[in-house]
Design a protein around this motif. Structure first.
Motif, PDB file in Angstrom:
ATOM      1  N   GLY A   1      -8.579  -3.401  13.333  1.00 24.65           N
ATOM      2  CA  GLY A   1      -9.420  -2.717  12.359  1.00 24.65           C
ATOM      3  C   GLY A   1      -9.426  -1.209  12.457  1.00 24.65           C
TER       4      GLY A   1
ATOM      5  N   ASP B   1     -13.772   0.293   5.201  1.00 25.87           N
ATOM      6  CA  ASP B   1     -14.844   0.777   4.335  1.00 25.87           C
ATOM      7  C   ASP B   1     -14.240   1.617   3.198  1.00 25.87           C
ATOM      8  OD1 ASP B   1     -16.845   2.893   3.470  1.00 25.87           O
ATOM      9  OD2 ASP B   1     -18.108   1.622   4.732  1.00 25.87           O
TER      10      ASP B   1
ATOM     11  N   ASP C   1      -1.207  -5.550   7.360  1.00 28.65           N
ATOM     12  CA  ASP C   1      -2.168  -4.727   8.110  1.00 28.65           C
ATOM     13  C   ASP C   1      -1.577  -3.342   8.360  1.00 28.65           C
ATOM     14  OD1 ASP C   1      -4.203  -6.576   8.228  1.00 28.65           O
ATOM     15  OD2 ASP C   1      -3.515  -7.454  10.100  1.00 28.65           O
TER      16      ASP C   1
ATOM     17  N   GLN D   1      -9.066  -4.393   5.863  1.00 31.92           N
ATOM     18  CA  GLN D   1     -10.455  -4.381   5.409  1.00 31.92           C
ATOM     19  C   GLN D   1     -11.147  -3.154   5.993  1.00 31.92           C
ATOM     20  OE1 GLN D   1     -11.892  -6.778   3.360  1.00 31.92           O
ATOM     21  NE2 GLN D   1      -9.867  -7.646   3.170  1.00 31.92           N
TER      22      GLN D   1
ATOM     23  N   ALA E   1      -3.864   0.590   1.113  1.00 36.92           N
ATOM     24  CA  ALA E   1      -3.761  -0.583   1.979  1.00 36.92           C
ATOM     25  C   ALA E   1      -2.518  -1.377   1.626  1.00 36.92           C
ATOM     26  CB  ALA E   1      -5.002  -1.451   1.818  1.00 36.92           C
TER      27      ALA E   1
ATOM     28  N   ASP F   1      -0.779  -7.458   1.434  1.00 40.96           N
ATOM     29  CA  ASP F   1      -1.719  -7.990   2.418  1.00 40.96           C
ATOM     30  C   ASP F   1      -1.381  -7.587   3.853  1.00 40.96           C
ATOM     31  OD1 ASP F   1      -3.257  -9.229   0.483  1.00 40.96           O
ATOM     32  OD2 ASP F   1      -2.068 -11.063   0.543  1.00 40.96           O
TER      33      ASP F   1
END
Length: 69
Positions: free
Chosen positions: A50, A6, A34, A4, A25, A32
């Motif tokens: 993050g 920006d 990371d 997730q 991503a 999904d």
């Protein structure tokens, strides 16, 4: 959990290898994950708390040959 970040950040992030290709991503096998995957060389860069770790020494090798090669 999927990465997730920006959308504006995703637009400017690029692979630190010589081709400087855009990143996407997830991985082809796991959208999904990371991880940010280079669209050219296929290396995977982990996203830890993050924060993308865009170091070639920390990247995972491509899981399949890069597109066009």
């Amino acid at each position: 959990m999927a990465v997730q970040l920006d959308p504006q950040l995703m637009e400017i992030l690029a692979c630190p290898s010589d081709d400087h290709a855009p990143l996407r991503a997830g991985t082809p096998a796991d959208p999904d994950a990371d991880v940010l995957t280079c669209t050219e060389c296929g290396r995977g860069f982990p996203v830890v708390d993050g924060i993308p770790v865009l170091l070639l020494d920390e990247a995972t090798p491509p899981t399949s040959p890069p597109a066009g090669g």
